[in-house]
Design an enzyme around this catalytic site. Structure first.
Site, PDB file in Angstrom:
ATOM      1  CE  LYS A  22      -1.714   1.458   4.042  1.00  0.00           C
ATOM      2  NZ  LYS A  22      -1.425   2.860   4.422  1.00  0.00           N
ATOM      3  CG  ASN A  23       2.328   2.552   3.547  1.00  0.00           C
ATOM      4  OD1 ASN A  23       1.149   2.814   3.282  1.00  0.00           O
ATOM      5  ND2 ASN A  23       2.737   2.280   4.769  1.00  0.00           N
ATOM      6  CB  CYS A 116      -5.238   9.911  11.182  1.00  0.00           C
ATOM      7  SG  CYS A 116      -3.691   9.174  11.707  1.00  0.00           S
ATOM      8  NE  ARG A 121       0.416  10.435  10.572  1.00  0.00           N
ATOM      9  CZ  ARG A 121      -0.013   9.340   9.921  1.00  0.00           C
ATOM     10  NH1 ARG A 121      -1.168   8.809  10.255  1.00  0.00           N
ATOM     11  NH2 ARG A 121       0.681   8.835   8.934  1.00  0.00           N
ATOM     12  CG  ASP A 124       6.543  20.328  10.529  1.00  0.00           C
ATOM     13  OD1 ASP A 124       5.914  19.251  10.541  1.00  0.00           O
ATOM     14  OD2 ASP A 124       7.608  20.477  11.115  1.00  0.00           O
ATOM     15  CG  ASP A 306       3.282   1.087   9.558  1.00  0.00           C
ATOM     16  OD1 ASP A 306       3.445   1.297   8.338  1.00  0.00           O
ATOM     17  OD2 ASP A 306       3.002   1.982  10.374  1.00  0.00           O
ATOM     18  NE  ARG A 398      -7.486   4.195   5.696  1.00  0.00           N
ATOM     19  CZ  ARG A 398      -7.564   5.477   6.027  1.00  0.00           C
ATOM     20  NH1 ARG A 398      -8.129   5.840   7.154  1.00  0.00           N
ATOM     21  NH2 ARG A 398      -7.023   6.401   5.261  1.00  0.00           N
TER      22      ARG A 398
HETATM   23  C1  EPZ Z   1       4.081   6.748   6.416  1.00  0.00           C
HETATM   24  O1  EPZ Z   1       3.303   7.735   7.058  1.00  0.00           O
HETATM   25  C2  EPZ Z   1       3.171   5.542   6.272  1.00  0.00           C
HETATM   26  N1  EPZ Z   1       2.013   5.885   5.454  1.00  0.00           N
HETATM   27  C3  EPZ Z   1       2.709   5.067   7.650  1.00  0.00           C
HETATM   28  O2  EPZ Z   1       1.962   3.879   7.461  1.00  0.00           O
HETATM   29  C4  EPZ Z   1       3.932   4.733   8.501  1.00  0.00           C
HETATM   30  O3  EPZ Z   1       3.510   4.392   9.792  1.00  0.00           O
HETATM   31  C5  EPZ Z   1       4.864   5.953   8.556  1.00  0.00           C
HETATM   32  O4  EPZ Z   1       5.207   6.372   7.222  1.00  0.00           O
HETATM   33  C6  EPZ Z   1       6.142   5.653   9.309  1.00  0.00           C
HETATM   34  O5  EPZ Z   1       6.824   4.611   8.674  1.00  0.00           O
HETATM   35  C7  EPZ Z   1       2.152   5.887   4.108  1.00  0.00           C
HETATM   36  O6  EPZ Z   1       3.226   5.654   3.581  1.00  0.00           O
HETATM   37  C8  EPZ Z   1       0.915   6.217   3.324  1.00  0.00           C
HETATM   38  P1  EPZ Z   1       6.201  10.039   8.582  1.00  0.00           P
HETATM   39  P2  EPZ Z   1       3.889   9.267   7.124  1.00  0.00           P
HETATM   40  O7  EPZ Z   1       6.076  11.313   7.828  1.00  0.00           O
HETATM   41  O8  EPZ Z   1       4.613   9.576   5.873  1.00  0.00           O
HETATM   42  C9  EPZ Z   1       6.273  13.273  12.048  1.00  0.00           C
HETATM   43  C10 EPZ Z   1       0.189   2.444   7.710  1.00  0.00           C
HETATM   44  O9  EPZ Z   1      -0.126   1.816   8.714  1.00  0.00           O
HETATM   45  N2  EPZ Z   1       6.205  14.283  10.968  1.00  0.00           N
HETATM   46  O10 EPZ Z   1       7.399   9.182   8.355  1.00  0.00           O
HETATM   47  O11 EPZ Z   1       2.770  10.150   7.528  1.00  0.00           O
HETATM   48  C11 EPZ Z   1       4.995  12.475  12.140  1.00  0.00           C
HETATM   49  O12 EPZ Z   1       4.021  13.136  12.933  1.00  0.00           O
HETATM   50  C12 EPZ Z   1       0.583   3.885   7.829  1.00  0.00           C
HETATM   51  O13 EPZ Z   1       0.285   1.962   6.557  1.00  0.00           O
HETATM   52  C13 EPZ Z   1       6.362  15.628  11.288  1.00  0.00           C
HETATM   53  O14 EPZ Z   1       6.527  15.987  12.448  1.00  0.00           O
HETATM   54  O15 EPZ Z   1       4.909   9.133   8.324  1.00  0.00           O
HETATM   55  C14 EPZ Z   1       5.441  11.187  12.766  1.00  0.00           C
HETATM   56  O16 EPZ Z   1       5.501  11.373  14.168  1.00  0.00           O
HETATM   57  C15 EPZ Z   1       0.290   4.427   9.196  1.00  0.00           C
HETATM   58  N3  EPZ Z   1       6.302  16.553  10.285  1.00  0.00           N
HETATM   59  C16 EPZ Z   1       6.870  11.017  12.223  1.00  0.00           C
HETATM   60  O17 EPZ Z   1       7.259  12.299  11.716  1.00  0.00           O
HETATM   61  C17 EPZ Z   1       6.107  16.194   8.975  1.00  0.00           C
HETATM   62  O18 EPZ Z   1       6.074  17.086   8.100  1.00  0.00           O
HETATM   63  C18 EPZ Z   1       6.994  10.023  11.079  1.00  0.00           C
HETATM   64  O19 EPZ Z   1       6.010  10.363  10.133  1.00  0.00           O
HETATM   65  C19 EPZ Z   1       5.945  14.825   8.681  1.00  0.00           C
HETATM   66  C20 EPZ Z   1       6.003  13.891   9.685  1.00  0.00           C
END
Ligand code: EPZ
Length: 417
Positions: A22-23, A116, A121, A124, A306, A398
């Site tokens: 999916k990702n 979510c 989420r 920035d 995950d 999902r």
């Molecule tokens: C991706 O989410 C995945 N989703 C998530 O999978 C996965 O858990 C996550 O990466 C971590 O591996 C998809 O790929 C669609 P991040 P993403 O940006 O990109 C913080 C699932 O179960 N952050 O790596 O949203 C954020 O809040 C889903 O399939 C900022 O602070 O994750 C989090 O604490 C759930 N500012 C951390 O970084 C930003 O601009 C990691 O988030 C972006 C993120």
């Protein structure tokens, strides 16, 4: 809302094939709008989140044709550059279109993706990255207006967190930025490498994904391409956990063992027998497992966030105590309350969860709290005594295609109500 009804106690035997990730599919589908040529994506599973992304593509004006697990996308007639609130709220990961739309049109309008089930989420880092490339971004009234009237220019971007989504958004925008873009401290997940491989197949110059610096030479015209999505490593981990929880012996096909090595290491330590070959993992488990050393979630190649809920379900009935530290998301223990309803002994203190193994879990009425939390409840129910009803399985669908059919094929007593 639908539910899975699971009678625990049946061991699992046979083989099961893992579907495309999916990702990986989501950012690859967003990349399809970077060209007018036809893109054909193989092993693109009809998951709820994939179908949500297809709805966005069609609303933007692209045409899509599904033939089983193959999806053809043609964005030559793309006519819009905005994603409405309803679609953004349905799937916050649609923020991935920000970079692709800005690359294609030089402007994009999205509503704020919002939080979510896993907590706020923030985006920035996505916005900072696009601003570094020369985009002007106005955030007002819950919306994001992104524009680059003079085009985007390549530059060096350092990420304070190796954010998966921010890395992908910057990669997509940088393909249209004149000159070189380097991303320092990028996410290293296999899905990032898969996106690089697809962009390269389209004629983009991208290298370094999976390592510490990703380099994009932007401004190249991109053409259509055919690409097979990599196997979903978290779905593979879910099947491994199911065998660990219920017992039995299963061959998991279409999996790349290196992608999920950190989870295999934990399950081996717990006493699960795991044999890896080229694109198969054979998992066997008998009797009660043992607790393991603390599990701390990290970016790839560390233990994936995950898989945290999925492995917590296994440890809930292991002998001894296992500590989890969730370093990626703020509130990713909502499934613990549902496991406690099944008799688990779990103490959550902020980012730490202490799981004291009990002899066995008992069937109960529980509800999926989020995608992977829900998958964890299914894993727990397979090994529990008695019947469990897992509600709100729309969360699970999902990210899992036909999870009930796959598990039933392995001998699990599971049905969908
Ligand atoms: C991706 O989410 C995945 N989703 C998530 O999978 C996965 O858990 C996550 O990466 C971590 O591996 C998809 O790929 C669609 P991040 P993403 O940006 O990109 C913080 C699932 O179960 N952050 O790596 O949203 C954020 O809040 C889903 O399939 C900022 O602070 O994750 C989090 O604490 C759930 N500012 C951390 O970084 C930003 O601009 C990691 O988030 C972006 C993120």
């Amino acid at each position: 809302m639908s539910a899975y009804i699971i009678e625990g106690g049946s061991k699992l035997y046979g083989s099961v094939r893992v579907h495309g990730a999916k990702n990986s599919a989501l950012p690859i589908l967003a990349a399809c709008i970077l060209t007018n040529g036809e893109c054909v994506i193989d092993d693109c599973p009809p998951l709820r989140d994939v179908e949500g992304t297809v709805r966005i593509l069609r609303r933007l004006g692209a045409t899509t044709v599904r033939d089983g697990d193959t999806l053809a996308v043609k964005a030559s007639a793309l006519a819009k550059n905005d994603i409405p609130d309803s679609l953004m709220r349905e799937m916050r990961s649609s923020v991935i279109f920000l970079g692709a739309l800005t690359a294609r049109y030089g402007s994009a309008r999205l509503s704020y993706p919002g939080g979510c089930e896993l907590g706020p989420r923030p985006i920035d880092l996505h916005l900072a990255g696009l601003r570094s490339l020369g985009a002007k971004i106005v955030e007002s009234g819950g919306g994001i207006e992104c524009s680059a009237p003079d085009g985007l220019r390549g530059c060096d971007i350092s990420l304070s967190i190796p954010s998966v989504g921010a890395t992908e958004n910057i990669m997509l925008a940088a393909t249209a930025a004149k000159g070189r873009t380097r991303i320092f401290n990028p996410a290293r997940e296999p899905e990032i490498v898969d996106l690089q491989n697809f962009l390269t197949a389209m004629g983009a110059e991208v290298r370094g994904a999976g390592g510490s610096i990703i380099e994009i030479e932007g401004g190249k015209p991109l053409h259509g391409a055919r690409h097979r999505v990599i196997p979903d490593r978290i779905v593979a981990a879910t099947y491994m956990a199911a065998v660990a929880s219920a017992g039995g012996a299963v061959s998991i096909e279409n999996v790349r063992p290196a992608d999920i090595a950190s989870v295999s290491a934990v399950l081996r330590e717990a006493g699960v027998d795991i044999r890896e070959s080229q694109n198969r993992i054979e998992v066997a488990s008998e009797g009660r497992l043992k607790s393991v050393r603390p599990i701390k979630t990290q970016g790839y190649p560390g233990f994936p966030t995950d898989a945290q809920s999925i492995i917590m379900s296994v440890m809930a009935s292991a002998q001894g105590t296992t500590m989890f530290v969730e370093n990626i998301f703020e509130s990713r223990y909502r499934h613990a309350g549902e496991l406690i309803r099944m008799g688990a002994d779990i103490r959550v203190e902020g980012r730490v969860a202490v799981v004291s193994g009990v002899k066995r879990l008992y069937g109960a009425n529980v509800s999926a709290t989020d995608l992977r939390g829900g998958a964890g409840l299914v894993v727990a129910a397979l090994g529990a005594e008695g019947e469990t009803a897992v509600g709100d399985i729309e969360f699970i669908e999902r990210g899992y295609c036909g999870l009930d059919e796959s598990l039933a094929g392995l001998g699990a007593k599971i049905s969908r109500r």
